[in-house]
Write a protein that holds these residues in place. Structure first.
Motif, PDB file in Angstrom:
ATOM      1  N   GLY A 156       0.811  -1.223   0.000  1.00 16.85           N
ATOM      2  CA  GLY A 156       0.000   0.000   0.000  1.00 16.85           C
ATOM      3  C   GLY A 156       0.836   1.261   0.000  1.00 16.85           C
ATOM      4  O   GLY A 156       0.459   2.285   0.542  1.00 16.85           O
ATOM      5  N   THR A 164       1.771   4.350  -1.309  1.00 16.65           N
ATOM      6  CA  THR A 164       1.189   5.304  -2.249  1.00 16.65           C
ATOM      7  C   THR A 164       2.132   6.484  -2.505  1.00 16.65           C
ATOM      8  O   THR A 164       1.758   7.445  -3.176  1.00 16.65           O
ATOM      9  CB  THR A 164      -0.177   5.782  -1.670  1.00 16.65           C
ATOM     10  N   LEU A 176       1.402   1.172   4.672  1.00 15.41           N
ATOM     11  CA  LEU A 176       1.515   2.630   4.758  1.00 15.41           C
ATOM     12  C   LEU A 176       0.182   3.268   4.368  1.00 15.41           C
ATOM     13  O   LEU A 176      -0.411   2.898   3.358  1.00 15.41           O
ATOM     14  CB  LEU A 176       2.618   3.086   3.811  1.00 15.41           C
ATOM     15  N   GLY A 177      -0.253   4.222   5.148  1.00 16.60           N
ATOM     16  CA  GLY A 177      -1.529   4.881   4.854  1.00 16.60           C
ATOM     17  C   GLY A 177      -2.691   3.946   5.152  1.00 16.60           C
ATOM     18  O   GLY A 177      -2.557   2.989   5.920  1.00 16.60           O
ATOM     19  N   PHE A 178      -3.836   4.227   4.536  1.00 16.93           N
ATOM     20  CA  PHE A 178      -5.020   3.396   4.767  1.00 16.93           C
ATOM     21  C   PHE A 178      -5.343   2.514   3.566  1.00 16.93           C
ATOM     22  O   PHE A 178      -5.859   1.424   3.717  1.00 16.93           O
ATOM     23  CB  PHE A 178      -6.245   4.279   5.051  1.00 16.93           C
ATOM     24  N   ALA A 179      -5.086   3.006   2.368  1.00 15.70           N
ATOM     25  CA  ALA A 179      -5.596   2.354   1.159  1.00 15.70           C
ATOM     26  C   ALA A 179      -4.588   1.368   0.559  1.00 15.70           C
ATOM     27  O   ALA A 179      -3.398   1.646   0.503  1.00 15.70           O
ATOM     28  CB  ALA A 179      -5.947   3.414   0.118  1.00 15.70           C
ATOM     29  N   GLU A 196      -5.882   3.914  -3.945  1.00 17.27           N
ATOM     30  CA  GLU A 196      -4.644   4.657  -3.683  1.00 17.27           C
ATOM     31  C   GLU A 196      -4.595   5.981  -4.442  1.00 17.27           C
ATOM     32  O   GLU A 196      -3.988   6.946  -3.973  1.00 17.27           O
ATOM     33  CB  GLU A 196      -3.422   3.783  -3.985  1.00 17.27           C
ATOM     34  N   GLU A 255      -6.443   8.181  -2.258  1.00 18.44           N
ATOM     35  CA  GLU A 255      -5.611   8.492  -1.086  1.00 18.44           C
ATOM     36  C   GLU A 255      -4.533   9.523  -1.438  1.00 18.44           C
ATOM     37  O   GLU A 255      -4.222  10.414  -0.641  1.00 18.44           O
ATOM     38  CB  GLU A 255      -4.966   7.204  -0.570  1.00 18.44           C
TER      39      GLU A 255
HETATM   40 CA    CA Z   1      -1.587   3.372   1.012  1.00 21.63          CA
END
Ligand code: CA
Ligand code: URA
Length: 434
Positions: free
Chosen positions: A88, A90, A243-246, A252, A255
């Motif tokens: 993930g 992005t 990393l991050g949420f998506a 992404e 995001e």
């Molecule tokens: Ca991500």
């Protein structure tokens, strides 16, 4: 020169000369040196290592085994970023427009590849019409005018690395620093960057699981880059959780749009600011890291970073209106919440398993022939350290398959809850430069 003598020399721990290394790499690329001799050589390197000079020579021999991209028609210092890969991640989608918006030329050559999600090009193709099949002239002219363009991988870059990497894969010789570092650096150098920022990931979801190993690899790559005349530095960052949420292609892109406005996940934003500041300094658009960071933050706040993303999408045929209305991105048929069946604190989110779940939904390719579903993927609603109540959504699953019981179970097992508070992991461990 005979290959058998060079294998013996390396076996006995004696450093090879530049001419000897070029002989090996040229001979292997052309097919004059057979796989069995190259295997023995790789194993000798595994046990005897290489000096700094040998590593630099090996890297340049692999660069010279194929085409090299000439970016000299592009004004300014071209800085490339490379991540050793995670789940993930992005950052590339954010960093391109972000640093371009403050004047850093980004001439990105990108691929599709295998993995949990698609590559940068696949992700960008979630935007209707976006096209990387542009000519070299268009590519150069776009970067000169707008500071950012992405082109598909073309030409015959580092054929020696392709062949050697495949051989290492089946001879238990992947995991050795001189060969990993030269493999990665040869590809970046052949792609034409003047300066390189490396994001070396560490943690359960990374290639280098252990921090000390990540440091050794980062130092080796930084040394190679600087020894062959490309300013190179590395950040060691956390990949103990995604990393991050998506995790997913269209997800992404959404995001990235949020992050370019300062509304993204804080870990992703921070990593982009850290890597971006280094890129801005290497490109000589700021003289200190603090100044560079301030420029990037202002660009996010003023809307300049987002505008740069829109221009980039439009320039390459993409529907820029998705930036203001991300509901125009591909969406999945089923949106399913995976909820907590007990309370506690998130202590682990096993990145590999989350990534594999995203791939099973169709977000990534298991084989070169697989088709990617741009709409599907996962959104993490909790990260390590977060408090969870029974019934809270842990993950939002975007699926085009109705029956995903097995995938849901694997996600559930990948997220560990404990009953005592847990600290969020450190995001940036170290900065390594020449
Ligand atoms: Ca991500
Ligand atoms: N990634 C590469 O490109 N090369 C290696 O040798 C290992 C990881």
């Amino acid at each position: 020169m005979r290959m058998v003598d060079l294998i013996q020399k390396k076996r006995d721990g004696i450093a090879l000369t530049k001419e000897e290394i070029h002989f090996i790499i040229q001979g292997y690329t052309k097919g004059d040196i057979p796989d069995y001799q190259m295997s023995a050589f790789a194993m000798a390197v595994y046990f005897k290592d290489m000096t700094s000079q040998e590593r630099a020579d090996l890297t340049m021999a692999m660069v010279e085994s194929g085409d090299q991209i000439d970016l000299s028609m592009i004004e300014g210092i071209k800085v490339d970023k490379h991540s050793t890969g995670g789940v993930g991640d992005t950052t590339t989608l954010v960093l391109g427009p972000l640093v371009a918006s403050v004047g850093v030329p980004v001439a990105k050559m990108s691929g599709r590849g295998l993995g949990h999600t698609g590559g940068t090009i696949d992700k960008l193709e979630a935007v209707e019409g976006f096209n990387v099949e542009i000519t070299n002239e268009q590519f150069v002219s776009l970067v000169n005018q707008h500071k950012l363009a992405v082109i598909g991988q073309s030409g015959n870059l580092t054929p020696a690395d392709k062949k050697l990497y495949a051989l290492r894969d089946v001879t238990a010789t992947v995991n050795t620093v001189p060969l990993i570092a030269s493999s990665i650096m040869s590809k970046k150098i052949a792609a034409g960057a003047d300066a390189i920022v490396l994001d070396v990931k560490t943690g359960a979801g990374a290639f280098m699981k252990d921090l000390e190993d990540a440091k050794v690899l980062a130092k080796a790559m930084v040394e190679i880059g600087n020894n062959v005349g490309r300013k190179t530095m590395a950040i060691i960052s956390d990949m103990s959780q995604p990393l991050g949420f998506a995790i997913g292609n269209a997800l992404e892109v959404k995001e990235a749009i949020d992050t370019l406005q300062g509304k993204g996940p804080k870990d992703l934003e921070e990593l982009c600011l850290v890597l971006g500041s280094q890129m801005v300094c290497l490109a000589e658009k700021a003289s200190t890291i603090e100044e560079a960071r301030e420029l990037l933050i202002q660009s996010m706040q003023s809307g300049q970073a987002l505008a740069s993303f829109k221009t980039f999408l439009r320039n390459q045929g993409g529907d820029e209106t998705v930036v203001d209305d991300p509901t125009k991105l591909p969406t999945a048929t089923y949106i399913i919440e995976l909820t907590a069946d007990k309370e506690g604190y998130v202590s682990e989110i096993i990145a590999d398993e989350i990534g594999t779940a995203a791939m099973k939904l169709g977000a990534g390719r298991a084989t070169k022939e697989s088709e990617i579903d741009l709409a599907v993927g996962l959104e993490l609603n909790k990260k390590i350290g977060d408090r969870v109540q029974v019934g809270d959504s842990l993950v939002t699953i975007h699926s085009n398959q109705e029956d995903i019981q097995e995938i849901m179970e694997s996600i559930r097992t990948a997220i560990k809850l404990v009953d005592h508070p847990v600290a969020a992991p450190t995001l940036i461990y170290e900065t390594i430069d020449a």
